[in-house]
Design an enzyme around this catalytic site. Structure first.
Site, mmCIF file in Angstrom:
data_model
loop_
_atom_site.group_PDB
_atom_site.id
_atom_site.type_symbol
_atom_site.label_atom_id
_atom_site.label_comp_id
_atom_site.label_asym_id
_atom_site.label_seq_id
_atom_site.Cartn_x
_atom_site.Cartn_y
_atom_site.Cartn_z
ATOM 1 C CB THR A 88 15.854 -19.381 -20.824
ATOM 2 O OG1 THR A 88 16.168 -18.037 -20.458
ATOM 3 C CG2 THR A 88 15.025 -19.977 -19.706
ATOM 4 N NE ARG A 107 16.670 -8.601 -18.578
ATOM 5 C CZ ARG A 107 16.367 -9.824 -18.996
ATOM 6 N NH1 ARG A 107 17.012 -10.867 -18.524
ATOM 7 N NH2 ARG A 107 15.427 -10.009 -19.884
ATOM 8 N N GLY A 154 15.329 -11.004 -15.361
ATOM 9 C CA GLY A 154 14.371 -11.373 -16.404
ATOM 10 C C GLY A 154 13.112 -12.008 -15.836
ATOM 11 C CB THR A 166 12.861 -19.579 -23.378
ATOM 12 O OG1 THR A 166 13.996 -18.960 -24.008
ATOM 13 C CG2 THR A 166 12.103 -20.389 -24.423
ATOM 14 N N GLY A 167 12.485 -16.331 -23.703
ATOM 15 C CA GLY A 167 12.259 -15.255 -24.672
ATOM 16 C C GLY A 167 12.599 -13.912 -24.076
ATOM 17 N N GLY A 188 12.405 -11.472 -21.870
ATOM 18 C CA GLY A 188 11.816 -11.554 -20.541
ATOM 19 C C GLY A 188 10.928 -10.394 -20.126
HETATM 20 N N1 ASP Z 1 13.780 -15.096 -20.719
HETATM 21 C C1 ASP Z 1 15.178 -14.899 -20.467
HETATM 22 C C2 ASP Z 1 15.391 -13.560 -19.850
HETATM 23 O O1 ASP Z 1 14.736 -12.611 -20.270
HETATM 24 C C3 ASP Z 1 16.040 -15.009 -21.665
HETATM 25 C C4 ASP Z 1 15.680 -16.081 -22.616
HETATM 26 O O2 ASP Z 1 14.884 -16.954 -22.358
HETATM 27 O O3 ASP Z 1 16.235 -16.074 -23.701
HETATM 28 O O4 ASP Z 1 16.226 -13.441 -19.009
#
Ligand code: ASP
Length: 312
Positions: free
Chosen positions: A174, A202, A204, A225-226, A228
């Protein structure tokens, strides 16, 4: 006020053994370029909201990062992009979810911010964005061989494993930016393709205001980021703001506590955060997070793993 900008290009496992010195240097250079793009806006007296827009546009343009050109694929091989932006001056916000078309999804979110709406999705969103003159790109623009190969590997892994052994941390990515401008106004912007092989439809945390994106001059601006789903369920961005507001915690304390709590329950990832005093925090609970900061001197500080940021 001394203006400051912080960006991220995703958090995840980022195994050192699969990173060549050339690739590592390419990430540092890309982060530097994107920091400088946002910094230019602040140096010319621009607003935080303009600076985070510019920085995220640059991140979306770079196929190294999972947003815009180079975004990851859904399980059925399509692109569904999420983006959001929030202005800490008045908590005005704009978000788009699951869209494909705008060359810069962050400009789509910005068009929503500039309207009476907060979040748009589906065919109605695309019609709105066209009507508001947002630039579109053909579907092929968003393709990269790297992301296509990553999807095939993920689908193959699912075929091989009966159990759900999904390693969220391996599929992250992200981009995002937070800034504090010369007037002490703060803003946040986030843009993503989501997670490799995500279910069609889906959405996030990125476009969910208060989860992956949040900004309020009274507390903080956050871009996350992570994994979600965890950031949504724990309203991560708003939780950090609440800890600052009600517990009197500093930006550093509140953001690192929330990121650590998410890590304890399986929510791998991280975030970039600023407050209206120009403090910055870059906490993450994964092995690494592509990240960087740039202050008034215009010198970029960039990092990938758990180590001091590289200067210049
Ligand atoms: N947070 C983002 C999501 O869940 C993905 C990511 O940041 O890696 O869509």
């Amino acid at each position: 006020m001394t203006p400051i900008l912080a960006i991220h290009g995703g958090a995840g496992t980022m195994r050192r053994e699969s990173m060549t010195p050339e690739r590592e240097a390419a990430f540092h250079a890309a982060l530097r370029t994107c920091l400088e793009a946002g910094h230019k806006v602040l140096a010319e007296g621009g607003s935080a909201v303009d600076a985070v827009t510019r920085a995220v546009m640059a991140l979306e343009d770079d196929p190294l990062f999972n947003a815009g050109h180079g975004a990851v694929y859904t399980s059925d091989g399509a692109h569904e992009l999420d983006a959001a932006i929030m202005d800490g001056r008045d908590r005005n916000a704009g978000a788009v979810a699951g869209i494909l078309g705008p060359r810069h999804p962050i400009l789509a979110a910005r068009a929503v911010l500039d309207s009476e709406h907060v979040m748009l999705h589906g065919p109605g969103a695309l019609a709105f964005l066209r009507a508001h003159g947002v630039e579109f790109a053909p579907a092929a623009y968003f393709h990269t061989d790297t992301r296509w190969t990553a999807l095939q590997a993920e689908l193959e892994r699912r075929r091989q494993t009966a159990l759900d052994t999904r390693d969220d941390a391996a599929k992250h990515g992200t981009v995002g930016a937070v800034a504090c401008d010369a007037n002490g106004n703060i803003a946040a912007a986030t843009s993503t393709g989501g997670m490799t092989g995500k279910a069609p439809g889906r959405i996030g945390d990125c476009p969910v205001i208060g989860a992956g994106t949040y900004a309020d001059n009274a507390t903080c601006a956050i871009s996350a980021t992570g994994a979600g789903e965890y950031f949504i369920r724990h309203a991560a961005g708003h939780e950090i703001a609440s800890r600052m507001r009600y517990l009197g915690e500093s930006l550093e304390q509140a953001s690192s506590i929330v990121v650590a709590q998410l890590g304890e329950i399986g929510g791998s990832g991280g975030l970039v955060a600023v407050d209206a005093q120009g403090n910055v925090a870059l906490p993450f609970n994964s092995a690494g997070m592509y990240r960087g900061t740039i202050g008034a001197d215009g010198v970029a500080h960039t990092g990938i793993y758990r180590e001091a940021l590289r200067v210049g």
